[in-house]
Motif scaffolding. Structure first.
Motif, short mmCIF file in Angstrom:
data_model
loop_
_atom_site.label_atom_id
_atom_site.label_comp_id
_atom_site.label_asym_id
_atom_site.label_seq_id
_atom_site.Cartn_x
_atom_site.Cartn_y
_atom_site.Cartn_z
N LYS B 154 35.82 30.60 33.98
CA LYS B 154 35.68 32.01 33.23
C LYS B 154 34.25 32.29 32.86
O LYS B 154 34.00 33.36 32.86
CB LYS B 154 36.70 32.15 31.93
N THR B 157 32.69 33.51 35.89
CA THR B 157 33.17 34.93 35.99
C THR B 157 32.35 35.83 35.13
O THR B 157 31.82 36.90 35.67
CB THR B 157 34.65 35.03 35.77
N ARG B 163 32.97 38.99 43.77
CA ARG B 163 34.32 38.62 43.69
C ARG B 163 34.82 38.47 45.15
O ARG B 163 34.31 38.70 46.09
CB ARG B 163 35.29 40.10 43.12
N GLU B 207 40.73 32.85 39.56
CA GLU B 207 39.86 33.31 38.61
C GLU B 207 38.64 34.37 39.37
O GLU B 207 38.69 35.28 38.59
CB GLU B 207 39.19 32.13 37.91
N TRP B 208 38.21 33.92 40.59
CA TRP B 208 37.36 34.83 41.08
C TRP B 208 37.90 35.78 41.91
O TRP B 208 37.09 36.33 42.68
CB TRP B 208 36.37 33.91 41.81
#
Lengths: 341, 356, 237
Positions: B154, B157, B163, B207-208
């Motif tokens: 995270k 991110t 992305r 997450e990505w």
């Protein structure tokens, strides 16, 4: 004063023991956690070895329960303490119960197949358990795959949750093999063109008529039995299940695709049983089922006088053996009641 | 597929991953074949996340490849590992992080052995003392570098600029994840998510912004097999294993493969090349193959690092189609230059796979 | 109990790896080596639990124990808690330490591994070094690897290495005093003994087979073991 026996658990064992004790003139209170009595028997469609409807047996058990038996459903025991003369119980409803004899007939749970992660139960749509299949039979609807199609290839995986150090259950659950053979025959009956496979390590067809069922499954119904334990399942793009297994009799590892995979789940001890056993100081075996006082001569006694045990709380049993066991427990209780003041 | 079923399992397999003050040990294969990845790991941890990741220059291999190809005895491997712990102790650290998955598996196996057989630990202490005069403490925490990146996904991110999405269509990229066998097959509880549905790479992909693609041979070994690759006579085994995976994943049309073991991406990359030369087969679209990334490379791309700093130019299966999908710019003329811009010539093009 | 079984039983990995096998085949079903070779790990475990000295000695001399890729997929699944992969590492160790490994085609390959990975551990402190992965011996590495090796220092330093230099970093020169510690560890723990045994038995075998074996990787015997692969390992005829 009349001595009272409280039976915890209104399944096959509890119902049987209750009706036997009532017939012998003893006062019985039958406590059941769920809304109605009957236990797992309510969920079975047809019973081995003769494939008779389960409800017939359930009806018989119900009929035998005279109105002398005080049946109380939706009741859970919150706490129990031993008194000099008997047992004092507090139920979760707040009610208090005192009795002279306790019979633990709390039964079993089925192994949660999700724990056998590599089989993908709860992840792959076409992986179901034997219990799911029984419910499908009971519903009367034709069996279909998750896509609503007729299954043409069905596999039965034996020993799911049993004989397996990886899930912590080293014991054999006894009845899954014969269940697998029964269900294989039942599916083949519905779909005569289908190919049915049984994947086993050993076929435990130990009781009367079981071996003949196995013979019939092969000879009359063309069920294929493959000696190997399924190692892994995966899902194809079309939702069929691809499984990896070794045919140990020919030493060939192979992959097979089936439309539907049935996991024959075994018995596990109920957490409720363990909780009660700890409250009461009853011995629990290494397999986490209840220990009786003597394997051969006091099979329904426990180490505590006045506390008896019947049925599958002591380990895997068939329905007929549970009935027999519970009958013996009732007789032992009846004799015990005569000895106490 | 019912994703909730997997989520339940992921909940059950949580694992303690230290959050700072790491003693870092390098990987034989990572250094040789994906040096940019180890560089990226340290850059991310030290420069981006300001973590203390320490490398003691006296450290060595854990001897895992030697051990698993059976030329190095277990006692020797254990004592080499004990020496690594000695360096950790003398450097003042307790959290051990390995770059290699086989290492992670071997360190885990050795620590478990010492836990269950304390007399073996005693024997190894004796060996190390006799050979080197050294003593050691056991690490408090052992993690793999992919566990650490997972833990800070995270944070990555938050600092990221990319992305895992097709920048033209907005659709998430389809990603196949491949976990090294020695991560959790021997000790499922030591892997995030366990052995059957490991979560360490899934967590990063989700997450990505990517979409994880499962396929029947996901858990199949890539085929390194140690001696099965090291000796040419056995290499068919190694190739056959990877081929099994490629054939199984092909219909799912993944955009790339993400790996956490140093050996696996090397094999999944090179065996695609080899199959294209031997059979003319490629597994991606347009003769491009399916790009294979390390998690360090992926994290670096998310953070906007230059693909050639990350070492993507030394992949045999071209990564450019993936960079194009994400919308990551790159300069082809700089691809094969040296550190100071020297012209190092160009590799030959393969016969079948695209070459950029 | 026979001598061989006792030797194995003393190994902790044997204690961990062999409880009791019921031949269910779960290991073989998932084993990649069983998929491609004429091989079932189940058979190895089954033989071991007979404790039969003759059968075990025969096993140590066979190709069968060398097919495993040590992926440990079997360990995840065995319902009895056995670990065929671990047992195989014990067998392979014993086969070399007793000199039986040269009796099988796959076993003989150990010399090639000792003279590459084995020696590189002591020379570089790591199991490989780029210039040792020679493109000629590794065509599968591809043309980009070939280009890398041709410009190894520049490419590695471009990618952030501290190539062959002292201090921390990728592909650094591990200091000689640390390499010496590694060597001493090998000496004390039986690593050197095994290396020497591999050499000694291989030399003897090379003589028996009438092949030349000197100290380099380019000897006739080394080339032979590195490339010979009998089709019988994978065909079913």
């Amino acid at each position: 004063m009349t001595k009272t026996t409280v039976i915890i658990g209104g399944g096959v064992a509890g119902m049987t023991a209750a009706s036997r004790l009532a017939n012998l003139g003893d006062k019985v209170i039958l406590l059941e956690r769920e809304e109605e009595i009957g236990g797992h028997l309510r969920n079975w469609d047809r019973l081995f070895p003769n494939r008779r409807p389960g409800y017939e047996v359930l009806d018989d058990l119900r009929t035998n329960l005279s109105n002398q038996v005080d049946i109380r459903c939706n009741q859970t025991v919150a706490s129990i303490t031993s008194q000099p003369s008997g047992f004092h119980m507090e139920l979760e409803s707040g009610e208090i119960l005192d009795c002279d004899v306790l019979l633990l007939a709390t039964g079993f749970d089925l192994f949660d197949a999700r724990k056998k992660e590599e089989y993908g139960y709860g992840i792959y749509n076409n992986v179901i358990t034997s219990a799911d299949l029984e419910m499908m039979f009971r519903s009367g609807q034709p069996i279909t795959t998750s896509q609503g199609e007729v299954p043409s290839r069905v596999g039965f995986v034996h020993c799911v949750g049993s004989r397996d150090e990886k899930v912590g259950n080293l014991y054999c659950s006894k009845v899954c093999c014969v269940t697998g053979v029964k269900q294989a025959i039942e599916i083949k009956e519905q779909f005569p063109d289908s190919k049915i496979f049984g994947f086993y390590m050993d076929l435990r067809m130990y009781d009367r008529h079981f071996e003949e069922m196995y013979y019939e499954a092969q000879q009359k119904w063309d069920i294929n039995f493959l000696r190997g334990r399924v190692s892994e399942c995966a899902e194809n793009q079309d939702q069929t299940i691809i499984l990896k297994i070794e045919d140990t009799l020919t030493s060939r590892p192979l992959r097979m695709t089936v439309d539907l995979l049935v996991l024959l789940v075994g018995f596990v001890p109920k957490p409720e049983t363990l909780r009660l056993a700890n409250l009461l100081g009853i011995k629990i075996g290494e397999d986490r089922f209840l220990e009786s006082l003597d394997e051969h001569t006091r099979f329904n006694h426990t180490i505590k006088p006045g506390i008896f045990v019947a049925g599958t709380a002591k380990g895997p049993l068939t329905i007929s053996k549970t009935i027999a066991d519970a009958g013996e427990a009732a007789l032992q209780i009846h004799n015990y009641l005569k000895t106490i003041k | 597929m019912i994703i909730e079923g997997k989520k339940r399992i992921w909940q059950d397999y949580q694992k303690e991953i230290a959050d700072d003050r790491y003693f870092y040990v390098r990987s034989c294969i990572r250094q040789n074949f994906f040096p940019g990845s180890e560089k990226a790991f340290l850059r991310i941890m030290q420069e981006e996340l300001k973590k203390d990741v320490y490398e003691n220059a006296a450290h060595t291999t854990c001897s895992g490849i030697g051990y698993h190809s059976d030329v190095v005895p277990f006692d020797t491997a254990m004592t080499v590992i004990a020496r690594q712990f000695s360096l950790m102790t003398e450097s003042g650290y307790e959290n051990f992080v390995t770059s290699c998955i086989t290492s992670f598996g071997l360190y885990s196996e050795v620590l478990e052995t010492w836990k269950h057989f304390p007399d073996v630990l005693k024997k190894v202490r004796g060996y190390l003392k006799e050979a080197t005069g050294r003593e050691f403490e056991l690490p408090r925490n052992v993690a793999h570098a992919s566990d650490v990146i997972f833990r800070f996904r995270k944070e990555i991110t938050a600092r990221g600029i990319r992305r895992l999405v097709d920048h033209k269509t907005g659709k998430p990229l389809r990603v196949v994840e491949h976990i090294g066998c020695h991560y959790s097959k021997m000790f499922p509880s030591k892997g995030v998510g366990g052995a059957e549905y490991p979560y360490v790479l899934v967590g990063m992909i989700e997450e990505w912004g990517g979409e994880v693609v499962d396929y029947p041979e996901r858990r199949h070994c890539c085929g390194f097999g140690f001696r099965q690759y090291l000796v040419r006579a056995n290499r068919g085994y190694s190739l056959a294993n990877s081929k099994k995976k490629f054939e199984s994943m092909k219909p799912y049309k993944p955009d790339f493969i993400l790996t956490n073991c140093p050996g696996c991406p090397m094999f999944l990359d090179r065996w695609q090349y080899t199959l294209s030369e031997m059979e003319g087969t490629t597994y991606g679209e347009n003769g491009e193959g399916i790009p294979v990334l390390t998690y360090e490379e992926l994290a670096g791309l998310i953070l906007g690092y230059d693909p050639w700093d990350l070492g993507l130019q030394v992949h045999q299966v071209p990564v450019e189609p993936l960079l194009n999908k994400i919308g990551i710019p790159y300069n082809t003329s700089k691809k094969f230059l040296g550190k100071d811009g020297q012209d190092l010539g160009k590799p030959d093009a393969p016969s079948v796979l695209k070459f950029f | 109990m026979g001598r061989l079984y006792d030797l194995m039983a003393a190994d902790v990995r044997f204690k961990e790896g062999l409880k009791a096998c019921l031949n269910c085949g779960t290991c073989t079903a998932i084993c990649p080596a069983a998929e491609f070779y004429n091989y079932q790990p189940r058979q190895i475990v089954d033989i071991l639990q007979t404790k039969d000295e003759e059968k075990i000695e025969a096993l140590l001399k066979e190709d069968m124990i060398w097919y495993c890729g040590e992926c440990m997929s079997c360990v995840t699944r065995c319902p009895r808690g056995n670990a065929p992969g671990l047992l195989i590492t014990v067998l392979r160790g014993l086969s070399q330490d007793l000199g039986y490994f040269t009796e099988s085609e796959k076993g003989r390959q150990q010399l090639a591994i000792k003279r590459t990975v084995g020696e590189w551990i002591l020379e570089y402190g790591y199991c490989m070094f780029p210039i040792e992965v020679r493109p000629e011996a590794h065509p599968e590495q591809g043309p980009i690897w070939k280009w890398e090796v041709e410009h190894i220092e520049e490419v590695m330093n471009r990618l952030g290495a501290n190539y062959a230099k002292t201090g921390p970093g990728i592909l650094r020169k591990v200091p000689d005093e640390d390499l010496l510690e590694l060597k001493k560890i090998f000496d004390v723990t039986g690593g050197t003994r095994r290396f020497n045994k591999i050499e000694e038995c291989s030399r003897q075998k090379a003589k028996e087979m009438g092949m030349e074996l000197n100290n380099s990787l380019d000897s006739e015997y080394v080339h032979h073991i590195y490339t010979t692969n009998d089709p019988k390992h994978t065909t079913t005829e």
